[in-house]
Design a protein around this motif. Structure first.
Motif, PDB file in Angstrom:
ATOM      1  N   PHE A 221       0.851  -1.187   0.000  1.00 16.33           N
ATOM      2  CA  PHE A 221       0.000   0.000   0.000  1.00 16.33           C
ATOM      3  C   PHE A 221       0.888   1.239   0.000  1.00 16.33           C
ATOM      4  O   PHE A 221       2.067   1.188   0.329  1.00 16.33           O
ATOM      5  N   GLU A 222       0.300   2.351  -0.393  1.00 16.06           N
ATOM      6  CA  GLU A 222       1.015   3.622  -0.319  1.00 16.06           C
ATOM      7  C   GLU A 222       0.069   4.708   0.154  1.00 16.06           C
ATOM      8  O   GLU A 222      -1.148   4.639  -0.058  1.00 16.06           O
ATOM      9  N   LEU A 223       0.608   5.702   0.815  1.00 14.32           N
ATOM     10  CA  LEU A 223      -0.194   6.791   1.347  1.00 14.32           C
ATOM     11  C   LEU A 223      -0.622   7.725   0.223  1.00 14.32           C
ATOM     12  O   LEU A 223       0.152   8.016  -0.685  1.00 14.32           O
ATOM     13  N   SER A 224      -1.856   8.180   0.293  1.00 14.67           N
ATOM     14  CA  SER A 224      -2.378   9.106  -0.706  1.00 14.67           C
ATOM     15  C   SER A 224      -1.691  10.455  -0.578  1.00 14.67           C
ATOM     16  O   SER A 224      -1.474  10.956   0.535  1.00 14.67           O
ATOM     17  N   GLU A 225      -1.376  11.053  -1.711  1.00 16.65           N
ATOM     18  CA  GLU A 225      -0.734  12.367  -1.683  1.00 16.65           C
ATOM     19  C   GLU A 225      -1.694  13.440  -1.167  1.00 16.65           C
ATOM     20  O   GLU A 225      -1.283  14.390  -0.508  1.00 16.65           O
ATOM     21  N   GLU A 226      -2.997  13.274  -1.458  1.00 14.32           N
ATOM     22  CA  GLU A 226      -3.983  14.278  -1.054  1.00 14.32           C
ATOM     23  C   GLU A 226      -4.244  14.233   0.448  1.00 14.32           C
ATOM     24  O   GLU A 226      -4.184  15.251   1.132  1.00 14.32           O
ATOM     25  N   SER A 227      -4.554  13.032   0.957  1.00 15.73           N
ATOM     26  CA  SER A 227      -4.918  12.913   2.372  1.00 15.73           C
ATOM     27  C   SER A 227      -3.737  12.567   3.259  1.00 15.73           C
ATOM     28  O   SER A 227      -3.817  12.718   4.486  1.00 15.73           O
ATOM     29  N   GLY A 228      -2.658  12.057   2.658  1.00 15.67           N
ATOM     30  CA  GLY A 228      -1.518  11.625   3.449  1.00 15.67           C
ATOM     31  C   GLY A 228      -1.785  10.367   4.244  1.00 15.67           C
ATOM     32  O   GLY A 228      -1.103  10.101   5.243  1.00 15.67           O
ATOM     33  N   SER A 229      -2.794   9.599   3.802  1.00 11.96           N
ATOM     34  CA  SER A 229      -3.167   8.393   4.547  1.00 11.96           C
ATOM     35  C   SER A 229      -3.589   7.293   3.574  1.00 11.96           C
ATOM     36  O   SER A 229      -3.670   7.503   2.366  1.00 11.96           O
ATOM     37  N   PRO A 269     -14.701   3.018  13.924  1.00  9.83           N
ATOM     38  CA  PRO A 269     -15.643   2.500  14.925  1.00  9.83           C
ATOM     39  C   PRO A 269     -16.855   1.809  14.306  1.00  9.83           C
ATOM     40  O   PRO A 269     -17.389   0.871  14.889  1.00  9.83           O
ATOM     41  N   SER A 270     -17.307   2.262  13.128  1.00 10.30           N
ATOM     42  CA  SER A 270     -18.554   1.756  12.553  1.00 10.30           C
ATOM     43  C   SER A 270     -18.487   0.279  12.195  1.00 10.30           C
ATOM     44  O   SER A 270     -19.523  -0.365  12.046  1.00 10.30           O
ATOM     45  N   ASN A 271     -17.280  -0.258  12.050  1.00  8.28           N
ATOM     46  CA  ASN A 271     -17.157  -1.696  11.764  1.00  8.28           C
ATOM     47  C   ASN A 271     -16.263  -2.394  12.781  1.00  8.28           C
ATOM     48  O   ASN A 271     -15.696  -3.452  12.496  1.00  8.28           O
ATOM     49  N   GLY A 272     -16.122  -1.801  13.951  1.00  4.23           N
ATOM     50  CA  GLY A 272     -15.382  -2.429  15.023  1.00  4.23           C
ATOM     51  C   GLY A 272     -13.896  -2.526  14.787  1.00  4.23           C
ATOM     52  O   GLY A 272     -13.219  -3.363  15.381  1.00  4.23           O
ATOM     53  N   GLY A 273     -13.352  -1.668  13.911  1.00  3.04           N
ATOM     54  CA  GLY A 273     -11.931  -1.709  13.608  1.00  3.04           C
ATOM     55  C   GLY A 273     -11.587  -2.609  12.439  1.00  3.04           C
ATOM     56  O   GLY A 273     -10.413  -2.896  12.202  1.00  3.04           O
ATOM     57  N   ARG A 274     -12.593  -3.043  11.704  1.00  2.00           N
ATOM     58  CA  ARG A 274     -12.316  -3.848  10.509  1.00  2.00           C
ATOM     59  C   ARG A 274     -11.479  -3.060   9.505  1.00  2.00           C
ATOM     60  O   ARG A 274     -10.624  -3.608   8.813  1.00  2.00           O
ATOM     61  N   ARG A 275     -11.705  -1.755   9.445  1.00  3.82           N
ATOM     62  CA  ARG A 275     -10.930  -0.878   8.575  1.00  3.82           C
ATOM     63  C   ARG A 275     -10.029  -0.002   9.434  1.00  3.82           C
ATOM     64  O   ARG A 275     -10.418   0.447  10.521  1.00  3.82           O
ATOM     65  N   LEU A 276      -8.824   0.224   8.919  1.00  7.15           N
ATOM     66  CA  LEU A 276      -7.824   1.002   9.644  1.00  7.15           C
ATOM     67  C   LEU A 276      -7.275   2.084   8.733  1.00  7.15           C
ATOM     68  O   LEU A 276      -6.835   1.805   7.619  1.00  7.15           O
ATOM     69  N   GLN A 277      -7.298   3.327   9.193  1.00 11.81           N
ATOM     70  CA  GLN A 277      -6.693   4.429   8.454  1.00 11.81           C
ATOM     71  C   GLN A 277      -5.299   4.672   9.005  1.00 11.81           C
ATOM     72  O   GLN A 277      -5.132   4.866  10.214  1.00 11.81           O
ATOM     73  N   VAL A 278      -4.306   4.637   8.123  1.00  7.52           N
ATOM     74  CA  VAL A 278      -2.916   4.780   8.553  1.00  7.52           C
ATOM     75  C   VAL A 278      -2.314   6.032   7.942  1.00  7.52           C
ATOM     76  O   VAL A 278      -2.645   6.417   6.818  1.00  7.52           O
ATOM     77  N   PHE A 279      -1.412   6.660   8.685  1.00  6.35           N
ATOM     78  CA  PHE A 279      -0.774   7.901   8.248  1.00  6.35           C
ATOM     79  C   PHE A 279       0.742   7.769   8.148  1.00  6.35           C
ATOM     80  O   PHE A 279       1.409   8.722   7.761  1.00  6.35           O
ATOM     81  N   GLN A 280       1.264   6.606   8.506  1.00  6.92           N
ATOM     82  CA  GLN A 280       2.710   6.389   8.448  1.00  6.92           C
ATOM     83  C   GLN A 280       3.002   5.022   7.835  1.00  6.92           C
ATOM     84  O   GLN A 280       2.246   4.070   8.058  1.00  6.92           O
ATOM     85  N   PRO A 281       4.088   4.912   7.056  1.00  5.24           N
ATOM     86  CA  PRO A 281       4.459   3.605   6.510  1.00  5.24           C
ATOM     87  C   PRO A 281       4.893   2.671   7.645  1.00  5.24           C
ATOM     88  O   PRO A 281       5.621   3.069   8.542  1.00  5.24           O
TER      89      PRO A 281
END
Length: 369
Positions: A221-229, A269-281
């Motif tokens: 995966f790679e961080l988005s240039e727009e959102s940085g995540s 929270p809406s899926n109990g942590g099934r999805r994770l937003q990351v901001f660092q490699p």
């Protein structure tokens, strides 16, 4: 390879164990509160079953799953799979056999997961209090709590959660999930929402520690240039199952997020942590029910990779020059030692010859005497 293949096949042919399944006894009516945005499997043991659905909010009905309902799929054995159900899909789901006889009926309230109220016992946070629905105080709004889920880790500190659903109870009546009670009523209150409570746990491993097998390795995966995540999804995860993420082998906890300590990641929270937003490699791993199911590796930045390659080449060149300098120094030292050895050898030979010459002269002087 086989694990990846199996995972791909689950998209084409949904497996019952892959989803959280709700069942109901034959010829019975079952009432449940569930959460929106989390896949659910409504069981009906009747091949070729016919389904009809009545939506409470807009009072619409459909039969046999029309193509317009894109997130509902009727399975060959008769059950239906609802992917990411919407709060507006709260209503009655009836399953009938080929003869039109009702096999089972579900009354489902898909409560809005985006309004989930989250608390952590370790932070001293409290769940919602009971409230009255109206000024006369006849109807009571309260939270019906499900049992605690299993700890998401074993053999070391972890967390466990339980889900709470909004219920309303009128005098002398059975309590009902909030939106099954309200129907199409246009009513809003901050109390009309589901809850999730989290607490710390530490349980021994029953057989072996948390699995560290191959799991499923996804593309980098790679961080988005727009959102940085970037958003990472744990495919086998669900709000109804124990989940835990790790970043470079460090667990990501709800306590860390709710306290503001963890700022480089966000558990959805809406899926109990099934999805994770990351901001660092980092290397992110996802465990479901203490089993490793996914691993995400950061994709190297091309510019950064080129810089690293240049630095590495420079370091190698510098190391080569240092090694060459050291070799030259050693060679010079050896030459010097050889020269010194040669000089000393010559001096030794000359000294020997000089001693022999003096010895002969002294003998000759003795003979003359």
């Amino acid at each position: 390879m086989l694990t990846t293949l199996w995972l791909l096949l689950t998209f084409a042919v949904p497996v019952l164990g892959f989803y959280v399944s709700i069942s109901c006894p034959h010829s019975k009516k079952c009432q449940r509160a569930l959460l929106s945005n989390n896949d659910i499997f409504l069981h009906c043991n009747s091949s070729g079953a016919q389904w009809d659905h009545f939506l409470l909010q807009d009072e619409t009905r459909w039969y046999n799953h029309p193509p317009s309902v894109s997130n509902i799929e009727v399975m060959p054995e008769g059950s239906i799979l609802i992917r990411s159900p919407l709060p507006s899909q709260t209503g009655f789901y009836n399953c009938r056999d080929k003869k039109g006889i009702q096999v089972v009926q579900y009354e489902i309230d898909f409560q809005d997961a985006s309004t989930l109220h989250i608390t952590h016992r370790g932070l001293g946070q409290k769940p919602l209090k009971n409230e009255s629905l109206s000024l006369d105080g006849k109807e009571l709004i309260f939270t019906y709590w499900e049992p605690w889920q299993d700890c998401n880790r074993c053999g070391e500190p972890g967390e466990r959660k339980r889900l709470g659903y909004c219920y309303i109870q009128a005098p002398l009546e059975k309590p009902l999930p909030c939106w099954l009670y309200l129907g199409d009523a246009r009513l809003w209150s901050s109390r009309l929402r589901p809850e999730m409570q989290v607490e710390a746990c530490n349980v021994p491993c029953k057989t072996f520690p948390m699995s560290d097998g191959a799991g499923v390795t996804f593309d980098n995966f790679e961080l988005s240039e727009e959102s940085g995540s970037a958003w990472l999804t744990c495919l086998l995860g669900s709000i109804y199952r124990p989940i835990i993420w790790e970043a470079n082998n460090t667990p990501l906890t709800w306590q860390g997020q709710l306290s503001g300590q963890d700022v480089s990641t966000i558990l959805d929270p809406s899926n109990g942590g099934r999805r994770l937003q990351v901001f660092q490699p980092a290397i992110y791993r996802c465990f479901v029910q203490q089993e490793l199911v996914a691993r995400f590796n950061p994709r190297p930045n091309p510019d950064m990779l080129e810089i690293l390659q240049r630095e590495e080449a420079g370091q190698q060149q510098e190391a080569g020059q240092v090694r060459k300098g050291k070799a030259d120094s050693i060679l010079k030292g050896l030459k010097l030692l050889l020269l010194v050895g040669t000089v000393l050898g010559l001096l030794g030979v000359l000294l020997k010859l000089f001693r022999r010459s003096r010895s002969k002269r002294s003998n000759q002087m003795l003979l003359v005497k």
